[in-house]
Design an enzyme around this catalytic site. Structure first.
Site, mmCIF file in Angstrom:
data_model
loop_
_atom_site.group_PDB
_atom_site.id
_atom_site.type_symbol
_atom_site.label_atom_id
_atom_site.label_comp_id
_atom_site.label_asym_id
_atom_site.label_seq_id
_atom_site.Cartn_x
_atom_site.Cartn_y
_atom_site.Cartn_z
ATOM 1 N N LYS A 27 76.772 -0.979 33.741
ATOM 2 C CA LYS A 27 78.070 -0.837 33.545
ATOM 3 C C LYS A 27 78.233 -1.209 32.074
ATOM 4 O O LYS A 27 78.238 -2.359 31.834
ATOM 5 C CB LYS A 27 78.927 -1.705 34.589
ATOM 6 C CG LYS A 27 80.541 -1.238 34.130
ATOM 7 C CD LYS A 27 81.447 -2.072 35.021
ATOM 8 C CE LYS A 27 82.905 -1.681 35.128
ATOM 9 N NZ LYS A 27 83.235 -1.169 33.686
ATOM 10 N N ASP A 29 80.914 -1.657 29.057
ATOM 11 C CA ASP A 29 82.199 -2.185 28.642
ATOM 12 C C ASP A 29 83.231 -1.056 27.880
ATOM 13 O O ASP A 29 82.684 -1.396 26.617
ATOM 14 C CB ASP A 29 82.222 -3.559 28.186
ATOM 15 C CG ASP A 29 83.334 -4.513 28.345
ATOM 16 O OD1 ASP A 29 84.289 -3.780 29.093
ATOM 17 O OD2 ASP A 29 83.485 -5.351 27.683
ATOM 18 N N GLU A 162 77.963 -6.430 31.383
ATOM 19 C CA GLU A 162 79.030 -6.434 32.065
ATOM 20 C C GLU A 162 78.931 -6.437 33.757
ATOM 21 O O GLU A 162 79.518 -7.171 34.444
ATOM 22 C CB GLU A 162 80.190 -5.284 31.887
ATOM 23 C CG GLU A 162 81.440 -5.681 32.934
ATOM 24 C CD GLU A 162 82.575 -4.312 32.457
ATOM 25 O OE1 GLU A 162 83.420 -4.759 33.289
ATOM 26 O OE2 GLU A 162 82.371 -3.519 31.619
#
Length: 196
Positions: A27, A29, A162
């Site tokens: 993931k 950011d 993240e």
């Protein structure tokens, strides 16, 4: 075109799913973004429906360089640091808008065809073909399959990333919150305490 496409949203979870039906992506950011190209027109839309076409020129240029003239890509607008890690503060500052790239992880339409009914594995193959020349300004989200998810999440946490988004590879793209997409965040990441 924009009203016809709504974002699929991951469901937050505390544990990364395992099993052969899941793929896992780091993931980044950034800001969720949909890139829509129709002929010579490119538009960039946020989750809240804001048109940010003028804000991120590098993504627009990359979309226009593609040989395919009709497509819709789902991804994350990011500013990458020299270490290859997304820098949300640089993105949010608006001082680096000309450096923002698209981390592309799905394709919803291609060549006039709606790809959302296809399983994710097929959409990923179409996305790879669409961006095979990788024009500067867009890059494809790498992913890992099956049981590696928890180990990948651990590595992401150690690298201060993240978190992870895990997706069912056999499912269609659906609008709104989906349990076919699972988001697990690194609890020590700055995004956990960010307030706007």
């Amino acid at each position: 075109m924009s009203s016809a496409f709504e974002f699929c949203l991951p469901t937050p979870a505390k544990a990364v799913p395992t099993g052969p039906d899941w793929i896992h992506e780091i993931k980044y950011d950034g800001y969720r973004l949909r890139v829509e190209r129709q002929g010579k027109t490119v538009r960039l839309f946020t989750r809240n429906g804001h048109d940010w076409t003028a804000r991120f020129p590098w993504i627009v240029q990359a979309a226009l360089k593609n040989r395919e003239t009709h497509f819709v890509i789902d991804g994350e607008a990011v500013v990458l640091g020299v270490d290859g890690v997304s820098d949300f503060n640089a993105l949010h500052s608006r001082q680096h808008d000309d450096e923002v790239q698209l981390y592309a992880f799905d394709v919803l339409a291609l060549g006039g065809d709606d790809l959302r009914p296809l399983p994710l594995s097929m959409r990923k193959a179409h996305l790879a073909r669409l961006l095979r020349g990788r024009p500067d300004g867009m890059f494809i989200a790498p992913f890992e399959a099956a049981a590696i998810g928890p180990d990948l999440f651990g590595a992401a946490c150690r690298m201060a990333l993240e978190g992870l988004v895990s997706k069912r590879k056999d499912r269609r793209y659906g609008a709104g919150r989906s349990k076919d997409w699972i988001k697990v965040k690194n609890r020590t990441h700055l995004a956990m305490t960010r307030v706007f």
